[in-house]
Design a protein around this motif. Structure first.
Motif, short mmCIF file in Angstrom:
data_model
loop_
_atom_site.label_atom_id
_atom_site.label_comp_id
_atom_site.label_asym_id
_atom_site.label_seq_id
_atom_site.Cartn_x
_atom_site.Cartn_y
_atom_site.Cartn_z
N LEU A 1 43.03 24.69 30.10
CA LEU A 1 41.60 24.91 30.06
C LEU A 1 40.86 23.91 31.42
O LEU A 1 40.65 24.06 31.71
CB LEU A 1 41.18 24.45 28.29
CG LEU A 1 41.19 24.89 27.25
CD1 LEU A 1 39.99 24.21 26.28
CD2 LEU A 1 40.83 26.84 27.42
N SER B 1 47.90 34.28 26.01
CA SER B 1 47.00 32.63 26.73
C SER B 1 48.32 31.98 27.10
O SER B 1 48.27 31.29 28.14
CB SER B 1 46.04 31.70 26.67
OG SER B 1 46.32 30.88 25.24
N TRP C 1 32.63 26.65 33.92
CA TRP C 1 33.44 26.76 33.06
C TRP C 1 33.03 25.02 32.42
O TRP C 1 33.66 24.74 31.22
CB TRP C 1 34.63 26.64 33.84
CG TRP C 1 35.97 26.42 33.37
CD1 TRP C 1 36.82 25.79 33.41
CD2 TRP C 1 37.22 28.10 32.91
NE1 TRP C 1 38.02 26.10 32.32
CE2 TRP C 1 37.69 27.24 32.45
CE3 TRP C 1 36.34 29.07 32.51
CZ2 TRP C 1 38.37 28.37 31.68
CZ3 TRP C 1 37.21 29.97 31.96
CH2 TRP C 1 38.28 29.16 31.37
N LEU D 1 39.64 30.14 24.67
CA LEU D 1 39.91 31.55 26.17
C LEU D 1 39.05 32.90 24.97
O LEU D 1 38.87 33.54 25.90
CB LEU D 1 40.67 31.65 26.29
CG LEU D 1 41.38 30.42 27.01
CD1 LEU D 1 42.80 30.32 27.03
CD2 LEU D 1 40.35 30.08 28.46
#
Length: 442
Positions: free
Chosen positions: A203, A274, A300, A323
């Protein structure tokens, strides 16, 4: 009569002066052009030295590439070449050279620039050294372009990676950088224990790798059966709003996890997986995301911790769930690629449900839930062991493909083993392509 003669002489004199001025400017422009050409030639030599492998493996690519676009902006004002005068000259403070020559010069510089490396990131913790190395080996075997590996690993694994890479003497095939596992200091413990150890590191890649424009992130249990070049090329198919690409979590809703059990928002009908995530990180860093915590859009880095605080009691799959929540609120930002780019046991455990793989084969194999290391899915384990045992330089047919075919015949008692063609079709083509690219007698 004398008046007309004087007027004609004045016109003739003016025309002569204009011609002399144009000739002088052309001569001055060619001098500036030669100097600029020299500067750009030196820049090109520096970049060629780097891309040609003169940077030692292990030092990474950060800050070393020469940017010809930035050089041109320093050298010239940003004025369109349509602003030309009757003598086909740019203003002296723009480029000071012939407009036609300048356009050709820019074109030639673009054409001779070498291809940039493809950036691949992985996060390795615990006992994942061998699995990660096998994944990287599969990327090297089939890819055509220089790869740069960004490896985030616990400190005790670094020596093992270096020792293995030192035996892979292919500077024209890959370079790498090793990083420690790092999380924001104020919440490091909470991020590290989320789902699997270190998994949520992914991330923070857009915030850590600030010099990297685009990146392919993969889990350690990924195997490439097709060149990385081909999934990397999907970046060029993103539309103006898309910032990342992933595959659906399931093709068949009846066996989907998110649509049956999730206690949080998720993307689409069955969520996204992911394990293979292609990212335009420049866009990710710039975007302001819609969310369900505030009316204001957040970047983000601003979004991650508030999401975790809100949903930490409702998420099961850690960072993947986060996500899913992000792209549920921003669906226009996601490019969804087919299941053959992220083929998991779920695609065959109850019968084949990835139609694209039946037609073209598996492009990327994802052995999640540890199936490379147990007997639950022997077809997946067979592919892993074939690539793991392969030695660089050996014949790919005799030492990888043929042994795999024999081993897959022993897996016919399982649903996944009953469709060996999906495991072999693309792999066979990739090996054929390698031999077709190899010079005869090479």
């Amino acid at each position: 009569m004398r008046r007309y003669v004087r007027l004609a002489l004045l016109c003739l004199l003016g025309g002569l002066c204009s011609l002399l001025y144009a000739a002088f400017c052309q001569l001055a422009g060619s001098g500036h052009a030669a100097a600029a050409s020299g500067h750009l030639q030196r820049d090109w030599m520096l970049q060629r030295a780097y891309v040609g492998g003169n940077v030692k493996r292990g030092h990474g690519a950060a800050g070393l590439e020469t940017n010809h676009g930035d050089h041109h902006r320093r050298r010239c004002k940003d004025v369109s070449v349509s602003n030309w005068n009757p003598y086909w000259m740019l203003p002296s403070d723009v480029c000071g050279m012939n407009c036609f020559w300048e356009a050709a010069f820019r074109y030639n510089v673009t054409k001779v620039q070498p291809a940039e490396a493809m950036h691949l990131a992985v996060v390795a913790c615990g006992e994942r050294l061998e699995e990660t190395v096998t994944m990287l080996k599969s990327a090297i075997i089939f890819s055509k372009t220089l790869l740069h590996f960004h490896i985030f690993a616990e400190d005790q694994l670094h020596a093992g990676f270096k020792e293995i890479f030192n035996t892979w003497a292919f500077p024209e095939k890959f370079t790498y950088t090793l990083y420690p596992i790092t999380f924001p200091s104020e919440n490091a413990a909470e991020w590290k224990k989320l789902f699997k150890p270190c998994a949520s590191q992914r991330l923070f890649l857009p915030l850590i790798l600030k010099h990297v424009d685009s990146l392919l992130y993969v889990d350690t249990d990924i195997l490439f059966l097709r060149p990385v070049d081909d999934i990397w090329a999907l970046l060029k198919t993103f539309n103006a709003t898309q910032i990342a690409a992933m595959a659906p979590e399931h093709e068949e809703p009846r066996i989907g996890w998110y649509n049956r059990f999730a206690r949080h928002p998720y993307y689409g009908k069955t969520g996204i997986n992911s394990g293979v995530m292609l990212m335009n990180m420049t866009r990710m860093r710039r975007k302001h995301f819609k969310n369900d915590m505030t009316g204001a859009r957040l970047r983000w880095g601003e979004l991650l911790m508030p999401l975790l605080k809100k949903y930490k009691l409702n998420i099961t799959w850690g960072d993947q769930d986060l996500l899913n929540i992000m792209f549920y609120h921003n669906p226009e930002s996601l490019y969804v690629f087919p299941c053959q780019w992220n083929y998991r046991p779920d695609h065959c455990i109850y019968g084949s449900n990835c139609r694209e793989s039946e037609e073209e084969g598996i492009f990327i194999l994802h052995g999640n839930r540890g199936v490379y290391h147990d007997d639950k899915q022997p077809a997946f384990r067979a592919v892993y062991e074939a690539i793991n045992k392969y030695s660089f330089g050996s014949d790919l047919v005799q030492t990888l493909l043929d042994p795999l075919k024999l081993e897959l015949q022993r897996t016919m008692h399982t649903y996944c083993g009953r469709i060996p063609s999906v495991f072999l079709k693309q792999l066979t083509k990739s090996i054929e392509d390698i031999y077709n690219r190899t010079p005869k007698g090479g």
